[in-house]
Design a protein around this motif. Structure first.
Motif, PDB file in Angstrom:
ATOM      1  N   ASN A   1       0.846  -1.196   0.000  1.00 52.68           N
ATOM      2  CA  ASN A   1       0.000   0.000   0.000  1.00 52.68           C
ATOM      3  C   ASN A   1       0.877   1.240   0.000  1.00 52.68           C
ATOM      4  O   ASN A   1       0.912   1.990   0.971  1.00 52.68           O
TER       5      ASN A   1
ATOM      6  N   VAL B   1       0.597   4.037  -1.551  1.00 52.44           N
ATOM      7  CA  VAL B   1      -0.079   5.341  -1.612  1.00 52.44           C
ATOM      8  C   VAL B   1      -0.473   5.824  -0.218  1.00 52.44           C
ATOM      9  O   VAL B   1      -0.190   6.948   0.167  1.00 52.44           O
ATOM     10  N   HIS B   2      -1.155   4.990   0.559  1.00 52.36           N
ATOM     11  CA  HIS B   2      -1.635   5.424   1.873  1.00 52.36           C
ATOM     12  C   HIS B   2      -0.822   4.854   3.026  1.00 52.36           C
ATOM     13  O   HIS B   2      -0.831   5.395   4.135  1.00 52.36           O
TER      14      HIS B   2
ATOM     15  N   LYS C   1      -1.759  -9.993  -5.476  1.00 50.38           N
ATOM     16  CA  LYS C   1      -2.377  -8.705  -5.874  1.00 50.38           C
ATOM     17  C   LYS C   1      -2.854  -7.980  -4.614  1.00 50.38           C
ATOM     18  O   LYS C   1      -3.579  -8.534  -3.799  1.00 50.38           O
ATOM     19  N   SER C   2      -2.418  -6.699  -4.499  1.00 47.30           N
ATOM     20  CA  SER C   2      -2.747  -5.934  -3.289  1.00 47.30           C
ATOM     21  C   SER C   2      -3.983  -5.090  -3.469  1.00 47.30           C
ATOM     22  O   SER C   2      -4.109  -4.381  -4.474  1.00 47.30           O
ATOM     23  N   ILE C   3      -4.852  -5.152  -2.482  1.00 49.40           N
ATOM     24  CA  ILE C   3      -6.056  -4.313  -2.498  1.00 49.40           C
ATOM     25  C   ILE C   3      -6.163  -3.591  -1.161  1.00 49.40           C
ATOM     26  O   ILE C   3      -6.388  -4.224  -0.119  1.00 49.40           O
ATOM     27  N   PRO C   4      -5.960  -2.264  -1.137  1.00 45.78           N
ATOM     28  CA  PRO C   4      -6.151  -1.508   0.102  1.00 45.78           C
ATOM     29  C   PRO C   4      -7.532  -0.853   0.152  1.00 45.78           C
ATOM     30  O   PRO C   4      -8.257  -0.908  -0.827  1.00 45.78           O
ATOM     31  N   GLU C   5      -7.853  -0.228   1.293  1.00 46.51           N
ATOM     32  CA  GLU C   5      -9.142   0.437   1.544  1.00 46.51           C
ATOM     33  C   GLU C   5     -10.239  -0.582   1.822  1.00 46.51           C
ATOM     34  O   GLU C   5     -10.676  -1.320   0.929  1.00 46.51           O
TER      35      GLU C   5
ATOM     36  N   VAL D   1     -13.303  -1.039  -0.470  1.00 50.31           N
ATOM     37  CA  VAL D   1     -12.892  -1.602  -1.764  1.00 50.31           C
ATOM     38  C   VAL D   1     -12.637  -3.102  -1.588  1.00 50.31           C
ATOM     39  O   VAL D   1     -13.051  -3.923  -2.415  1.00 50.31           O
TER      40      VAL D   1
ATOM     41  N   TYR E   1     -10.390  -7.616  -9.757  1.00 45.25           N
ATOM     42  CA  TYR E   1      -9.196  -6.887  -9.322  1.00 45.25           C
ATOM     43  C   TYR E   1      -9.106  -5.539 -10.028  1.00 45.25           C
ATOM     44  O   TYR E   1      -8.812  -4.518  -9.395  1.00 45.25           O
TER      45      TYR E   1
ATOM     46  N   ALA F   1     -11.451  -3.284  -8.379  1.00 46.98           N
ATOM     47  CA  ALA F   1     -10.925  -2.813  -7.093  1.00 46.98           C
ATOM     48  C   ALA F   1      -9.936  -1.672  -7.311  1.00 46.98           C
ATOM     49  O   ALA F   1      -9.951  -0.676  -6.575  1.00 46.98           O
TER      50      ALA F   1
ATOM     51  N   ARG G   1     -11.919   1.439  -8.145  1.00 42.77           N
ATOM     52  CA  ARG G   1     -12.590   1.990  -6.945  1.00 42.77           C
ATOM     53  C   ARG G   1     -11.581   2.629  -6.012  1.00 42.77           C
ATOM     54  O   ARG G   1     -11.850   3.665  -5.403  1.00 42.77           O
ATOM     55  N   PHE G   2     -10.404   2.016  -5.900  1.00 42.99           N
ATOM     56  CA  PHE G   2      -9.356   2.576  -5.053  1.00 42.99           C
ATOM     57  C   PHE G   2      -9.000   3.983  -5.520  1.00 42.99           C
ATOM     58  O   PHE G   2      -8.936   4.928  -4.727  1.00 42.99           O
TER      59      PHE G   2
ATOM     60  N   ASP H   1     -11.713   6.541  -4.912  1.00 43.28           N
ATOM     61  CA  ASP H   1     -11.674   6.934  -3.503  1.00 43.28           C
ATOM     62  C   ASP H   1     -10.514   7.914  -3.264  1.00 43.28           C
ATOM     63  O   ASP H   1     -10.663   8.914  -2.559  1.00 43.28           O
ATOM     64  N   PHE H   2      -9.361   7.640  -3.899  1.00 40.05           N
ATOM     65  CA  PHE H   2      -8.189   8.517  -3.769  1.00 40.05           C
ATOM     66  C   PHE H   2      -8.521   9.924  -4.288  1.00 40.05           C
ATOM     67  O   PHE H   2      -8.215  10.921  -3.638  1.00 40.05           O
TER      68      PHE H   2
ATOM     69  N   LEU I   1       0.766  11.203  -8.653  1.00 41.43           N
ATOM     70  CA  LEU I   1       0.437   9.793  -8.383  1.00 41.43           C
ATOM     71  C   LEU I   1      -0.590   9.314  -9.405  1.00 41.43           C
ATOM     72  O   LEU I   1      -0.513   8.189  -9.911  1.00 41.43           O
TER      73      LEU I   1
END
Lengths: 236, 221
Positions: free
Chosen positions: A61, A63-64, A75-79, A82, B91, B94, B97-98, B101-102, B136
């Motif tokens: 993650n 970004v945050h 595969k990374s999924i944050p939030e 989401v 994916y 996701a 959506r990420f 949200d950003f 970003l």
């Protein structure tokens, strides 16, 4: 009008590697664990020390740099919100968390946003302010909780017939919020003031997986008090 | 499709409203646009969005949908066949959506407003963060024509309304977004070649006049 399901259908037993980077006292983190447990998805849990975040967390993650993060087959999924939708769309077994109906989905997303952007945000103000500012925040969060109370009135679950997306997002009310107000020495949230939410909590507690995501009370009280003390001394 | 009744309660400079206008235009949905006076909100707005009392409100066959990101997803799901905005892969969805949200938290958030509403150190700090966030997004865009790939997607619809506010930000903040983020400006101009976008965004001079008006109203220099 039904919205077609067009995702892959995975069930437990496929070659899956699921990891959750989380923090035991975070309601956002607990949501993700609850969703995975409800779906019967085995996962590896990695506890993060938020005062010393791991290189892996930052990698997943960038970004945050926050928890929770779900890592599914690399595969990374944050939030958390989401992540919840990702879990529901990837593993299509019961319980289905979001309705197929677009309007019901929109309502569920609306309430999830309300919980995060209003209730939890105002709760942060309640925790980290004092005097008149805190009084005002307490009034504000009480009004926001009343709106949520209205939404669950006459329903077994926020979603209707079974535990769903909004119930999972509202999970912070089952353990976390009560612990917080006890640690703060305030009384916003009681059965007398919010009978329908309390009734909903009782139903939630009957679900094994909800109980498995319990935030241990004494440990939590100590944690909150330590954080508040650190915050107070930092702001002097 | 059967006779649809679609009403949008909106306010012309609102980038949140613009998102919904673009989504409806992409889907070629006819709707009634109702301009709200935010100092004198209509009974309809208060009835349809009693919780937030804000625009935009999408009213579809009498039922209200509130919150622009929720509305864009709703529009995409109700009318899935034309110009799909979210991809089908979970994916990829996701990721979209990420970033949506950003954009809400970082580009449309309260901090970014400080670029036009403050001065001095506070403004410089806000400008720095604003540009970092745009960079970003540039990174996420990469070499794609749109965030959605070859066509407009969810993130494009969520972000591009802000392009109409860029000129106001540049004038108030005394900086050039194009110098800092040329790829993002190229992307925005590419989006503006589409009618669905260009007809949904107000003229940037009008937005600048509006920002000057806001500054006067709030007593900001």
């Amino acid at each position: 009008m039904k919205w077609r399901t067009i995702f892959s259908s995975k069930t437990m037993g496929d070659d899956e590697e699921v990891k959750v980077f989380g923090m035991w006292a975070s309601p956002y983190s607990r949501r993700v664990e609850l969703a995975l447990k409800l779906k019967g998805i085995p996962y590896e849990y990695i506890e993060e020390d938020l005062s010393n975040k791991s290189a892996l967390l930052i990698k997943h993650n960038p970004v945050h740099q926050k928890i929770p993060v779900l890592v599914h087959n690399g595969k990374s999924i944050p939030e958390s919100l989401v992540i919840l939708e990702y879990i529901d769309e990837t593993w299509r077994n019961n319980p289905i968390l979001l309705s197929q109906d677009p309007y019901d989905r929109a309502m569920a997303r609306f309430w999830a946003k309300f919980i995060d952007e209003k209730i939890l945000s105002t709760t942060r103000k309640v925790s980290f302010t004092t005097g008149k500012e805190q009084e005002h925040a307490i009034e504000e969060v009480t009004e926001q909780l009343k709106l949520l109370e209205n939404e669950v009135k006459g329903k077994a679950y926020f979603g209707g017939e079974g535990i769903g997306y909004v119930d999972i997002v509202a999970n912070f009310l089952v353990f976390w919020f009560g612990n917080l107000q006890e640690a703060l020495g305030i009384n916003i949230f009681s059965q007398h003031k919010f009978p329908f939410i309390f009734e909903w909590i009782q139903k939630q507690l009957k679900i094994d997986m909800v109980d498995e995501c319990r935030i241990p009370k004494d440990k939590h009280l100590t944690y909150i008090q330590t954080r508040l003390a650190a915050f107070k001394s930092a702001s002097k | 499709m059967a006779d649809e009744d679609v009403v949008l309660l909106d306010f012309w400079p609102s980038p949140f409203g613009m998102r919904v206008r673009i989504a409806l235009a992409e889907k070629e949905i006819k709707y009634e646009y109702k301009e709200e006076d935010l100092r004198n909100k209509s009974d309809l707005l208060l009835k349809m969005n009693p919780i937030h009392k804000k625009i935009p409100v999408l009213i579809h066959n009498g039922k209200p949908v509130c919150e622009s990101l929720v509305q864009v997803q709703y529009i995409d799901e109700i009318w899935p066949h034309k110009s799909p905005l979210l991809p089908t892969d979970p994916y990829q969805r996701a990721i979209a959506r990420f970033w949506g949200d950003f954009v809400d938290k970082k580009i449309y958030g309260l901090e970014s407003r400080k670029v036009w509403s403050t001065k001095g150190e506070e403004q410089e700090a806000a400008k720095k963060e604003f540009i970092e966030c745009l960079k970003l997004l540039e990174g996420e865009l990469g070499n794609k024509a749109y965030f959605g790939g070859e066509n407009l997607g969810y993130v494009d619809v969520v972000l591009v309304p802000f392009y109409s506010w860029f000129y106001a930000y540049e004038k108030c903040g005394n900086f050039s977004i194009e110098t800092e983020c040329p790829k993002l400006i190229a992307w925005a101009k590419r989006c503006m070649e589409k009618d669905s976008v260009s007809k949904s965004l107000p003229d940037q001079d009008k937005i600048y006049d509006y920002v000057l008006h806001l500054k006067k109203v709030f007593g900001i220099e």
